[in-house]
Design a protein around this motif. Sequence first.
Motif, PDB file in Angstrom:
ATOM      1  N   PRO A  30      50.176  46.920  46.393  1.00  0.00           N
ATOM      2  CA  PRO A  30      48.971  46.703  45.573  1.00  0.00           C
ATOM      3  C   PRO A  30      49.315  46.213  44.166  1.00  0.00           C
ATOM      4  CG  PRO A  30      49.446  49.051  45.769  1.00  0.00           C
ATOM      5  CD  PRO A  30      50.414  48.345  46.681  1.00  0.00           C
ATOM      6  N   VAL A  31      48.399  45.440  43.587  1.00  0.00           N
ATOM      7  CA  VAL A  31      48.588  44.844  42.255  1.00  0.00           C
ATOM      8  C   VAL A  31      47.389  45.205  41.380  1.00  0.00           C
ATOM      9  CG1 VAL A  31      48.773  42.706  40.942  1.00  0.00           C
ATOM     10  CG2 VAL A  31      49.987  42.937  43.137  1.00  0.00           C
ATOM     11  N   ILE A  32      47.673  45.691  40.173  1.00  0.00           N
ATOM     12  CA  ILE A  32      46.634  45.874  39.143  1.00  0.00           C
ATOM     13  C   ILE A  32      46.947  44.899  38.002  1.00  0.00           C
ATOM     14  CG2 ILE A  32      45.644  47.419  37.421  1.00  0.00           C
ATOM     15  CD1 ILE A  32      46.225  49.762  39.214  1.00  0.00           C
ATOM     16  N   PHE A  33      45.976  44.055  37.709  1.00  0.00           N
ATOM     17  CA  PHE A  33      46.165  43.134  36.590  1.00  0.00           C
ATOM     18  C   PHE A  33      45.897  43.889  35.282  1.00  0.00           C
ATOM     19  CE2 PHE A  33      45.338  39.917  39.901  1.00  0.00           C
ATOM     20  CZ  PHE A  33      46.397  39.068  39.649  1.00  0.00           C
ATOM     21  N   VAL A  34      46.798  43.689  34.303  1.00  0.00           N
ATOM     22  CA  VAL A  34      46.630  44.230  32.935  1.00  0.00           C
ATOM     23  C   VAL A  34      46.688  43.027  31.992  1.00  0.00           C
ATOM     24  CG1 VAL A  34      47.489  45.839  31.202  1.00  0.00           C
ATOM     25  CG2 VAL A  34      47.765  46.365  33.642  1.00  0.00           C
ATOM     26  N   SER A  35      45.523  42.598  31.477  1.00  0.00           N
ATOM     27  CA  SER A  35      45.479  41.308  30.782  1.00  0.00           C
ATOM     28  C   SER A  35      44.500  41.336  29.604  1.00  0.00           C
ATOM     29  CB  SER A  35      45.059  40.208  31.760  1.00  0.00           C
ATOM     30  OG  SER A  35      44.876  38.984  31.098  1.00  0.00           O
ATOM     31  N   ALA A  36      44.814  40.477  28.615  1.00  0.00           N
ATOM     32  CA  ALA A  36      43.895  40.297  27.479  1.00  0.00           C
ATOM     33  C   ALA A  36      42.764  39.357  27.831  1.00  0.00           C
ATOM     34  CB  ALA A  36      44.671  39.773  26.265  1.00  0.00           C
ATOM     35  N   LEU A  37      42.871  38.648  28.962  1.00  0.00           N
ATOM     36  CA  LEU A  37      41.815  37.748  29.405  1.00  0.00           C
ATOM     37  C   LEU A  37      40.724  38.604  30.045  1.00  0.00           C
ATOM     38  CD1 LEU A  37      44.076  34.985  31.020  1.00  0.00           C
ATOM     39  CD2 LEU A  37      43.126  35.061  28.697  1.00  0.00           C
ATOM     40  N   ALA A  38      39.591  38.717  29.365  1.00  0.00           N
ATOM     41  CA  ALA A  38      38.634  39.759  29.745  1.00  0.00           C
ATOM     42  C   ALA A  38      37.289  39.241  30.219  1.00  0.00           C
ATOM     43  CB  ALA A  38      38.417  40.706  28.561  1.00  0.00           C
ATOM     44  N   ASN A  39      37.039  37.904  30.214  1.00  0.00           N
ATOM     45  CA  ASN A  39      35.709  37.469  30.625  1.00  0.00           C
ATOM     46  C   ASN A  39      35.540  37.584  32.146  1.00  0.00           C
ATOM     47  OD1 ASN A  39      36.476  34.950  31.982  1.00  0.00           O
ATOM     48  ND2 ASN A  39      36.951  34.179  29.928  1.00  0.00           N
ATOM     49  N   GLU A  40      34.303  37.481  32.573  1.00  0.00           N
ATOM     50  CA  GLU A  40      33.977  37.740  33.982  1.00  0.00           C
ATOM     51  C   GLU A  40      34.689  36.774  34.920  1.00  0.00           C
ATOM     52  OE1 GLU A  40      30.033  37.925  36.870  1.00  0.00           O
ATOM     53  OE2 GLU A  40      29.806  37.747  34.700  1.00  0.00           O
ATOM     54  N   GLU A  41      34.749  35.495  34.533  1.00  0.00           N
ATOM     55  CA  GLU A  41      35.390  34.485  35.381  1.00  0.00           C
ATOM     56  C   GLU A  41      36.862  34.791  35.593  1.00  0.00           C
ATOM     57  OE1 GLU A  41      36.188  29.645  35.417  1.00  0.00           O
ATOM     58  OE2 GLU A  41      34.708  30.514  34.024  1.00  0.00           O
ATOM     59  N   GLU A  42      37.545  35.237  34.516  1.00  0.00           N
ATOM     60  CA  GLU A  42      38.978  35.562  34.617  1.00  0.00           C
ATOM     61  C   GLU A  42      39.210  36.808  35.473  1.00  0.00           C
ATOM     62  OE1 GLU A  42      40.295  33.742  30.265  1.00  0.00           O
ATOM     63  OE2 GLU A  42      39.522  35.789  30.465  1.00  0.00           O
ATOM     64  N   ARG A  43      38.305  37.793  35.353  1.00  0.00           N
ATOM     65  CA  ARG A  43      38.429  39.001  36.170  1.00  0.00           C
ATOM     66  C   ARG A  43      38.239  38.665  37.658  1.00  0.00           C
ATOM     67  NH1 ARG A  43      37.693  43.878  33.361  1.00  0.00           N
ATOM     68  NH2 ARG A  43      36.564  44.772  35.138  1.00  0.00           N
TER      69      ARG A  43
END
Length: 368
Positions: A80-93
């Motif tokens: 499993p992978v959990i993304f941890v990112s500063a890119l926070a808009n809906e499209e990026e999620r």
Amino acid sequence: MTENKPTLLLVDDEPFNLEILNELLGEDYALLIAENGQVCIDKAIESQPDLILLDVNMPILNGLLTCEQLKDNVETTDIPVIFVSALANEEERIAGYRAGGEDYITKPFHEDELKIKVELVLASLQSKAALQDSSNEAMNMAMTAMTSASEIGQILQFIRDSYSAKTYEELAQLTLDLYEAYGLSISLRIITRTALLYFSHAGKLSEREEAVFEMLHDKGRFIDFGRRTAMNYDNMSIIVNNMPVEDEEKYGRIKDNMGVMGEAIEARTISLVNELQLDERKHALDALMVRAEQMIDEIKSEHENNSYKNEQILSDLLEDIEEAFIRLGLSEGQESDLISLLHKAQQDSTQIYDTGLDLDAKLASIKA
């Protein structure tokens, strides 16, 4: 998983971010570090971590492409992978979820949120593993049940087929075929009234191998020695040469089935011994009846011959006496009395012959 701790692979091109993750998670998890996407893929293949925390915005190979490659590789697709990112808009999620991420945490993140989401993903992973184990166990149980049913079916088919066996050789071949269906190589001894008969998948047994049967015959029903198991009954014995001792479940099942097979083979051996003994007696009785018929024919022929000779003797005697009357000078009354006595003797002799005819009828009824 290392020392009972789940293993996490932390992937970020910023050392500071890695330090923060290490401080938050280092006490509860075994941690691995990767500075970019390619290193992440290599370490995931090598170490098989329980979970990957993956940054999105990285050089060389960004997080989305890294996740896609992980999911496309059979060696890492289930990690499993959990993304941890500063890119926070809906499209990026949404792009993160489409790439195969289990969850998406935005920076800056809350410490408790990170820990809870890691725990939830790992708990979900354990649940999936438990379900898979249960599924595998259920499948194994089903396969075992199907195997047992199939094996019992083979035994029942053997019982049906065994009653068509008319010789010890045919019964032995059916027994060899039955054990061969289990993947087992055996030697078989059948004890008849007059001989010891040996059969084997390996061909003719040596004298030493035959002696093993004799040595083990009085040692009990089952004797285990190495990979071999001997099974003894009054009229037959079997030695299995390649018991699956390394597979405890299969070994136990075969031992149970051997008892059922042994009883079936022993029962058919006993009935075959009796059938062949009855056949021998029938053949001996048939031969005796043939000889009896010959003797009856000989007696009848001799009786008829003697009857003819007797009648001829009496006829000749009457003629001789009648000729003698002239020389003897007997009176007419004396001649008549003597002739009467002779006729009575002839009648008595004929009566004896008629009794002989009754004897012929009785002998003929025996032949019929």
